[in-house]
Design a protein around this motif. Structure first.
Motif, PDB file in Angstrom:
ATOM      1  N   UNK A 192       0.815  -1.204   0.000  1.00 33.77           N
ATOM      2  CA  UNK A 192       0.000   0.000   0.000  1.00 33.77           C
ATOM      3  C   UNK A 192       0.853   1.260   0.000  1.00 33.77           C
ATOM      4  N   UNK A 193       0.297   2.324   0.581  1.00 28.94           N
ATOM      5  CA  UNK A 193       0.986   3.622   0.613  1.00 28.94           C
ATOM      6  C   UNK A 193       2.353   3.523   1.291  1.00 28.94           C
ATOM      7  N   UNK A 194       2.452   2.667   2.316  1.00 28.95           N
ATOM      8  CA  UNK A 194       3.712   2.511   3.061  1.00 28.95           C
ATOM      9  C   UNK A 194       4.850   2.068   2.159  1.00 28.95           C
ATOM     10  N   UNK A 195       4.518   1.257   1.158  1.00 23.25           N
ATOM     11  CA  UNK A 195       5.554   0.746   0.261  1.00 23.25           C
ATOM     12  C   UNK A 195       6.195   1.805  -0.618  1.00 23.25           C
ATOM     13  N   UNK A 196       5.534   2.956  -0.736  1.00 26.24           N
ATOM     14  CA  UNK A 196       6.057   4.030  -1.589  1.00 26.24           C
ATOM     15  C   UNK A 196       6.675   5.171  -0.793  1.00 26.24           C
ATOM     16  N   UNK A 197       6.601   5.083   0.516  1.00 25.41           N
ATOM     17  CA  UNK A 197       7.141   6.162   1.343  1.00 25.41           C
ATOM     18  C   UNK A 197       8.648   6.294   1.164  1.00 25.41           C
ATOM     19  N   UNK A 198       9.093   7.523   1.115  1.00 23.58           N
ATOM     20  CA  UNK A 198      10.533   7.789   1.025  1.00 23.58           C
ATOM     21  C   UNK A 198      11.151   7.562   2.394  1.00 23.58           C
ATOM     22  N   UNK A 199      12.137   6.690   2.451  1.00 21.60           N
ATOM     23  CA  UNK A 199      12.801   6.393   3.722  1.00 21.60           C
ATOM     24  C   UNK A 199      13.829   7.473   4.026  1.00 21.60           C
ATOM     25  N   UNK A 200      13.723   8.080   5.203  1.00 20.15           N
ATOM     26  CA  UNK A 200      14.646   9.150   5.576  1.00 20.15           C
ATOM     27  C   UNK A 200      16.026   8.616   5.931  1.00 20.15           C
ATOM     28  N   UNK A 201      16.084   7.355   6.320  1.00 22.55           N
ATOM     29  CA  UNK A 201      17.394   6.744   6.561  1.00 22.55           C
ATOM     30  C   UNK A 201      17.326   5.281   6.161  1.00 22.55           C
ATOM     31  N   UNK A 202      18.460   4.749   5.765  1.00 20.95           N
ATOM     32  CA  UNK A 202      18.510   3.387   5.272  1.00 20.95           C
ATOM     33  C   UNK A 202      18.178   2.375   6.371  1.00 20.95           C
ATOM     34  N   UNK A 203      17.378   1.371   6.007  1.00 15.07           N
ATOM     35  CA  UNK A 203      17.061   0.286   6.937  1.00 15.07           C
ATOM     36  C   UNK A 203      18.282  -0.621   7.059  1.00 15.07           C
ATOM     37  N   UNK A 204      18.644  -0.961   8.284  1.00 19.34           N
ATOM     38  CA  UNK A 204      19.780  -1.851   8.521  1.00 19.34           C
ATOM     39  C   UNK A 204      19.269  -3.276   8.720  1.00 19.34           C
ATOM     40  N   UNK A 205      19.707  -4.194   7.863  1.00 20.77           N
ATOM     41  CA  UNK A 205      19.285  -5.587   7.960  1.00 20.77           C
ATOM     42  C   UNK A 205      20.402  -6.419   8.603  1.00 20.77           C
ATOM     43  N   UNK A 206      20.013  -7.317   9.491  1.00 20.69           N
ATOM     44  CA  UNK A 206      21.010  -8.160  10.159  1.00 20.69           C
ATOM     45  C   UNK A 206      21.537  -9.221   9.210  1.00 20.69           C
ATOM     46  N   UNK A 207      22.684  -9.781   9.559  1.00 25.89           N
ATOM     47  CA  UNK A 207      23.274 -10.845   8.760  1.00 25.89           C
ATOM     48  C   UNK A 207      22.328 -12.040   8.678  1.00 25.89           C
ATOM     49  N   UNK A 208      21.701 -12.382   9.821  1.00 27.24           N
ATOM     50  CA  UNK A 208      20.776 -13.518   9.839  1.00 27.24           C
ATOM     51  C   UNK A 208      19.616 -13.303   8.880  1.00 27.24           C
ATOM     52  N   UNK A 209      19.084 -12.078   8.842  1.00 27.41           N
ATOM     53  CA  UNK A 209      17.968 -11.773   7.946  1.00 27.41           C
ATOM     54  C   UNK A 209      18.396 -11.939   6.485  1.00 27.41           C
ATOM     55  N   UNK A 210      19.561 -11.402   6.145  1.00 30.70           N
ATOM     56  CA  UNK A 210      20.052 -11.515   4.771  1.00 30.70           C
ATOM     57  C   UNK A 210      20.250 -12.974   4.370  1.00 30.70           C
TER      58      UNK A 210
END
Length: 231
Positions: free
Chosen positions: A49-67
């Motif tokens: 939805x709308x959330x998927x198009x929001x401009x992120x003000x800072x980069x999301x940090x993904x953990x090694x386990x998630x990747x």
């Protein structure tokens, strides 16, 4: 790449969904470098939805386990880049593409967060404590490591040979075969390329199954023995 506002993205997506205009036509009309950008926006809007198009003000940090889990899902062939991005609410599927590429080239090291060379005014003792915390959070569990190995095997069309947990009787049979193979075609011979060695092994396996009589099998060929016991 140019930064587009959330309002602009919504406008493009709605124009696509409410008319018969194509991705290519939209990208040309609004001077967007690639139709892939528009496709990503539409998919992000459909899944989040709308959330998927929001401009992120800072980069999301993904953990090694998630990747690792994301790469594992892709390598197992369960989901495409876009499907994974939609499911996990990652706005940019190319990020997953990069993780898979890094893993293929460098293994687990390729997925670890890159340390930026930046001078720090933090006291050494405090800095050491922080680094220790980061490192401990990237430790892999045995389960995650095993699942990643299985994904790599599947990607290369290799079937893992294993019986019940703690029971490696099938390994004994294969070790015996490898010992015979090395004695009969490997030791003392020279192989001038990988393809030469690969073809020699293929030829030997065919010979072993269809021409080499074994005393333990009642002086039958392995292929004859299998057919006899399968009947």
């Amino acid at each position: 790449m140019a930064k587009y506002s959330t309002e602009f993205k919504v406008k493009i997506v709605k124009e696509y969904l409410e008319s018969n205009i194509s991705y290519r036509s939209l990208s040309d009309k609004y001077c967007i470098p690639s139709e892939i950008v528009v496709i990503n926006w539409v998919n992000a809007y459909k899944s989040q939805g709308y959330e998927g198009l929001k401009v992120k003000r800072k980069n999301t940090q993904y953990t090694l386990e998630f990747k690792l889990n994301v790469v594992n899902l892709y390598l197992r062939g369960e989901m495409s880049y876009q499907s994974l991005a939609n499911e996990l609410k990652i706005n940019n599927p190319s990020m997953i593409t990069r993780w898979v590429k890094d893993f293929r080239e460098k293994g687990i090291e390729g997925l670890k967060a890159k340390k930026r060379a930046r001078a720090s005014k933090m006291p050494k003792s405090q800095k050491k404590s922080k680094d220790t915390k980061v490192n401990s959070s990237t430790n892999l569990t045995k389960l995650e490591n095993d699942s990643l190995i299985q994904a790599q095997l599947k990607e290369n069309d290799i079937t893992q040979s294993m019986s019940r947990k703690g029971n490696c009787l099938d390994n004994s049979a294969m070790e015996n075969f490898f010992g015979i193979l090395k004695q009969e075609i490997y030791y003392g011979n020279k192989f001038y390329s990988y393809e030469h060695l690969k073809q020699s092994i293929k030829d030997y396996i065919k010979y072993y199954n269809e021409q080499r009589i074994k005393e333990k099998l009642g002086y039958l060929l392995p292929v004859e023995y299998r057919k006899k016991n399968a009947a």
